[in-house]
Write a protein that holds these residues in place. Structure first.
Motif, PDB file in Angstrom:
ATOM      1  N   GLU A   1      71.618  60.411  82.879  1.00  0.00           N
ATOM      2  CA  GLU A   1      70.312  60.836  82.371  1.00  0.00           C
ATOM      3  C   GLU A   1      69.868  62.113  83.078  1.00  0.00           C
ATOM      4  O   GLU A   1      69.396  63.060  82.439  1.00  0.00           O
ATOM      5  CB  GLU A   1      69.299  59.702  82.601  1.00  0.00           C
ATOM      6  N   VAL A   2      70.036  62.154  84.374  1.00  0.00           N
ATOM      7  CA  VAL A   2      69.659  63.334  85.158  1.00  0.00           C
ATOM      8  C   VAL A   2      70.487  64.544  84.723  1.00  0.00           C
ATOM      9  O   VAL A   2      69.965  65.638  84.521  1.00  0.00           O
ATOM     10  CB  VAL A   2      69.848  63.063  86.667  1.00  0.00           C
ATOM     11  N   LEU A   3      71.784  64.309  84.554  1.00  0.00           N
ATOM     12  CA  LEU A   3      72.665  65.396  84.126  1.00  0.00           C
ATOM     13  C   LEU A   3      72.267  65.921  82.749  1.00  0.00           C
ATOM     14  O   LEU A   3      72.297  67.117  82.489  1.00  0.00           O
ATOM     15  CB  LEU A   3      74.112  64.902  84.083  1.00  0.00           C
ATOM     16  N   LYS A   4      71.897  64.988  81.892  1.00  0.00           N
ATOM     17  CA  LYS A   4      71.502  65.358  80.535  1.00  0.00           C
ATOM     18  C   LYS A   4      70.282  66.276  80.577  1.00  0.00           C
ATOM     19  O   LYS A   4      70.241  67.314  79.921  1.00  0.00           O
ATOM     20  CB  LYS A   4      71.185  64.080  79.755  1.00  0.00           C
ATOM     21  N   ARG A   5      69.308  65.854  81.380  1.00  0.00           N
ATOM     22  CA  ARG A   5      68.087  66.658  81.492  1.00  0.00           C
ATOM     23  C   ARG A   5      68.380  68.024  82.099  1.00  0.00           C
ATOM     24  O   ARG A   5      67.861  69.039  81.668  1.00  0.00           O
ATOM     25  CB  ARG A   5      67.032  65.917  82.312  1.00  0.00           C
ATOM     26  N   CYS A   6      69.232  68.009  83.064  1.00  0.00           N
ATOM     27  CA  CYS A   6      69.637  69.242  83.727  1.00  0.00           C
ATOM     28  C   CYS A   6      70.279  70.188  82.716  1.00  0.00           C
ATOM     29  O   CYS A   6      70.000  71.383  82.679  1.00  0.00           O
ATOM     30  CB  CYS A   6      70.627  68.875  84.825  1.00  0.00           C
ATOM     31  N   CYS A   7      71.122  69.632  81.904  1.00  0.00           N
ATOM     32  CA  CYS A   7      71.824  70.411  80.885  1.00  0.00           C
ATOM     33  C   CYS A   7      70.832  70.995  79.878  1.00  0.00           C
ATOM     34  O   CYS A   7      70.937  72.154  79.485  1.00  0.00           O
ATOM     35  CB  CYS A   7      72.838  69.499  80.196  1.00  0.00           C
ATOM     36  N   GLU A   8      69.879  70.174  79.484  1.00  0.00           N
ATOM     37  CA  GLU A   8      68.868  70.650  78.530  1.00  0.00           C
ATOM     38  C   GLU A   8      68.082  71.825  79.110  1.00  0.00           C
ATOM     39  O   GLU A   8      67.837  72.821  78.431  1.00  0.00           O
ATOM     40  CB  GLU A   8      67.918  69.504  78.176  1.00  0.00           C
ATOM     41  N   ASN A   9      67.694  71.689  80.360  1.00  0.00           N
ATOM     42  CA  ASN A   9      66.939  72.760  81.008  1.00  0.00           C
ATOM     43  C   ASN A   9      67.739  74.047  81.075  1.00  0.00           C
ATOM     44  O   ASN A   9      67.219  75.134  80.806  1.00  0.00           O
ATOM     45  CB  ASN A   9      66.530  72.335  82.425  1.00  0.00           C
ATOM     46  N   LEU A  10      69.004  73.899  81.411  1.00  0.00           N
ATOM     47  CA  LEU A  10      69.854  75.086  81.521  1.00  0.00           C
ATOM     48  C   LEU A  10      70.051  75.737  80.162  1.00  0.00           C
ATOM     49  O   LEU A  10      70.080  76.962  80.038  1.00  0.00           O
ATOM     50  CB  LEU A  10      71.206  74.703  82.128  1.00  0.00           C
ATOM     51  N   THR A  11      70.192  74.917  79.145  1.00  0.00           N
ATOM     52  CA  THR A  11      70.343  75.446  77.788  1.00  0.00           C
ATOM     53  C   THR A  11      69.113  76.249  77.386  1.00  0.00           C
ATOM     54  O   THR A  11      69.224  77.343  76.825  1.00  0.00           O
ATOM     55  CB  THR A  11      70.562  74.286  76.790  1.00  0.00           C
ATOM     56  N   GLU A  12      67.982  75.683  77.695  1.00  0.00           N
ATOM     57  CA  GLU A  12      66.718  76.351  77.357  1.00  0.00           C
ATOM     58  C   GLU A  12      66.589  77.679  78.110  1.00  0.00           C
ATOM     59  O   GLU A  12      66.233  78.719  77.538  1.00  0.00           O
ATOM     60  CB  GLU A  12      65.553  75.409  77.701  1.00  0.00           C
ATOM     61  N   GLU A  13      66.921  77.643  79.373  1.00  0.00           N
ATOM     62  CA  GLU A  13      66.869  78.852  80.200  1.00  0.00           C
ATOM     63  C   GLU A  13      67.833  79.910  79.663  1.00  0.00           C
ATOM     64  O   GLU A  13      67.501  81.090  79.562  1.00  0.00           O
ATOM     65  CB  GLU A  13      67.234  78.475  81.652  1.00  0.00           C
ATOM     66  N   ASN A  14      69.003  79.446  79.273  1.00  0.00           N
ATOM     67  CA  ASN A  14      70.001  80.353  78.732  1.00  0.00           C
ATOM     68  C   ASN A  14      69.503  81.015  77.442  1.00  0.00           C
ATOM     69  O   ASN A  14      69.647  82.220  77.246  1.00  0.00           O
ATOM     70  CB  ASN A  14      71.298  79.586  78.480  1.00  0.00           C
ATOM     71  N   ARG A  15      68.878  80.183  76.618  1.00  0.00           N
ATOM     72  CA  ARG A  15      68.359  80.700  75.349  1.00  0.00           C
ATOM     73  C   ARG A  15      67.305  81.789  75.612  1.00  0.00           C
ATOM     74  O   ARG A  15      67.283  82.841  74.987  1.00  0.00           O
ATOM     75  CB  ARG A  15      67.758  79.540  74.551  1.00  0.00           C
ATOM     76  N   ARG A  16      66.453  81.494  76.555  1.00  0.00           N
ATOM     77  CA  ARG A  16      65.373  82.422  76.882  1.00  0.00           C
ATOM     78  C   ARG A  16      65.932  83.760  77.399  1.00  0.00           C
ATOM     79  O   ARG A  16      65.510  84.831  76.999  1.00  0.00           O
ATOM     80  CB  ARG A  16      64.464  81.785  77.934  1.00  0.00           C
ATOM     81  N   LEU A  17      66.937  83.623  78.272  1.00  0.00           N
ATOM     82  CA  LEU A  17      67.520  84.835  78.855  1.00  0.00           C
ATOM     83  C   LEU A  17      68.263  85.652  77.806  1.00  0.00           C
ATOM     84  O   LEU A  17      68.216  86.881  77.805  1.00  0.00           O
ATOM     85  CB  LEU A  17      68.469  84.455  80.004  1.00  0.00           C
ATOM     86  N   GLN A  18      68.944  84.969  76.896  1.00  0.00           N
ATOM     87  CA  GLN A  18      69.649  85.674  75.821  1.00  0.00           C
ATOM     88  C   GLN A  18      68.670  86.477  74.981  1.00  0.00           C
ATOM     89  O   GLN A  18      68.938  87.619  74.600  1.00  0.00           O
ATOM     90  CB  GLN A  18      70.381  84.665  74.928  1.00  0.00           C
ATOM     91  N   LYS A  19      67.559  85.821  74.720  1.00  0.00           N
ATOM     92  CA  LYS A  19      66.551  86.471  73.888  1.00  0.00           C
ATOM     93  C   LYS A  19      66.027  87.719  74.590  1.00  0.00           C
ATOM     94  O   LYS A  19      65.891  88.790  73.989  1.00  0.00           O
ATOM     95  CB  LYS A  19      65.413  85.473  73.622  1.00  0.00           C
ATOM     96  N   GLU A  20      65.766  87.574  75.851  1.00  0.00           N
ATOM     97  CA  GLU A  20      65.239  88.675  76.628  1.00  0.00           C
ATOM     98  C   GLU A  20      66.236  89.835  76.662  1.00  0.00           C
ATOM     99  O   GLU A  20      65.874  90.996  76.503  1.00  0.00           O
ATOM    100  CB  GLU A  20      64.930  88.191  78.050  1.00  0.00           C
ATOM    101  N   LEU A  21      67.489  89.459  76.839  1.00  0.00           N
ATOM    102  CA  LEU A  21      68.533  90.475  76.894  1.00  0.00           C
ATOM    103  C   LEU A  21      68.633  91.217  75.567  1.00  0.00           C
ATOM    104  O   LEU A  21      68.770  92.444  75.527  1.00  0.00           O
ATOM    105  CB  LEU A  21      69.868  89.801  77.229  1.00  0.00           C
TER     106      LEU A  21
END
Length: 317
Positions: free
Chosen positions: A231-251
């Motif tokens: 469960e913790v890993l899943k949440r961690c993964c979701e957060n990273l995905t979201e962060e990645n999406r945000r950074l891609q957009k910014e880039l």
DNA sequence: ACTATACTAGCACTTACTTCA
DNA sequence: TATGAAGTAAGTGCTAGTATA
């Protein structure tokens, strides 16, 4: 098939041992799975060292379940009906069975058993010939003997002796028994033989049952911990995905900006581009354009000369 | 000291049974 | 009452660690 499974198990073991076999998933969340022995437990073990194995006289009195397969060496499991028959192989003169213990290097022949006038066996059951099977057979004999010593009244008998002539009946532990086992498990997740026997006696169970309960309990604990970790890993993964999406957009935004620069407006003492104020700012000290979040390291930076060049290009257009 | 063998505890996986919605 | 899911006691085989010859 079986070999593949074993290979997988082997890999699994390698993986776990490569990390730390006492810490479970190395996430730093929750309790460790394997529960290493605590100092207190180790001290307790020193005070009460495991009992040396006592090879009890082989008294195959077990009554067990099911229809036994055709009898054949190497190990024979005698089945009698409850206390009705006392079969004491140790008192017989069979090869492979030594008075007072078992010679596991020798296997009694079926004929010898059949010919023995002492034995009155309801059925014979063959288990496999591995050392573990032998050990378990001995345990069963020990357990049942211990239980018989403890309880020869029918009322308190548990599974084994109620199973005659039917399929395996499953024991359900009482609430009191479960509570005591849980309490004991909280103190130490593993038991030494002395503790196991004491607990078994206290609970009116066979030592093997206590052992199995602890094994299953450890497995349940581990499973639950694994679920939590997942469960913790899943949440961690979701957060990273979201962060990645945000950074891609910014880039993407910044690339677009770089590809199609807008005309600069040149003021008296500074330069600025008509960009979203929240995105780009100019550093007053180095006069570079940067984002607010990390003005020096993270985003596109424009020097004064670059901005001048932009301005010239714009003018040329 | 080193090695081969035997033994043991614990684990993973599985089965069989019970309970409950 | 029938049924499927979940929980769990128990069976089985494997491995690492340890003792012993």
């Amino acid at each position: 098939m079986e070999e593949t499974k074993n290979k997988q198990r082997g890999l699994e073991r390698l993986k776990t041992s490569a990390n730390d076999d006492t810490t479970g998933l190395a996430l730093g969340v929750g309790l460790s799975i394997a529960m290493p022995a605590t100092a207190a437990a180790q001290e307790e073990d020193q005070k009460n060292p495991p009992l040396p194995l006592e090879l009890l006289p082989f008294r195959p009195i077990a009554s067990r379940v099911g229809t036994p397969p055709a009898p054949s060496p190497p190990f024979l499991w005698f089945m009698t009906n409850n206390c009705r028959e006392e079969v004491t192989v140790a008192e017989t003169n069979l090869s492979g069975v030594v008075r007072g213990g078992i010679d596991m290097n020798q296997v009694p022949s079926t004929n010898e058993y059949e010919e023995s006038s002492v034995l009155q066996v309801d059925a014979l059951r063959v288990v496999d010939n591995g050392p573990m099977a032998v050990k378990r057979e001995r345990e069963r004999a020990f357990d049942l003997e211990a239980e018989r010593d403890r309880t020869c009244d029918v009322s308190s008998r548990t599974s084994d002796e109620e199973e005659i002539g039917s399929t395996r009946k499953k024991l359900r532990l009482s609430k009191e028994q479960s509570a005591l086992l849980e309490e004991s498990f909280r103190e130490h997740s593993t038991l030494n033989p002395k503790q196991k026997n004491a607990l078994a006696k206290q609970l009116n169970l066979r030592p093997r049952q206590v052992e199995v309960w602890f094994q299953n309990r450890r497995a349940r604990t581990k499973l639950k911990q694994t679920e939590v970790d997942c469960e913790v890993l899943k949440r961690c993964c979701e957060n990273l995905t979201e962060e990645n999406r945000r950074l891609q957009k910014e880039l993407q935004e910044l690339r677009a900006l770089k590809a199609a620069p807008q005309p600069c407006v040149i003021g008296q003492d500074n330069y600025y581009m008509p960009l979203p104020a929240t995105t780009l700012t100019m550093c007053p000290s180095c006069e570079r354009v940067a984002t607010m979040e990390n003005s020096h390291s993270r985003s596109l930076q424009f020097s004064k000369s670059q901005i001048s060049r932009f301005a010239q290009q714009s003018a040329a257009c």
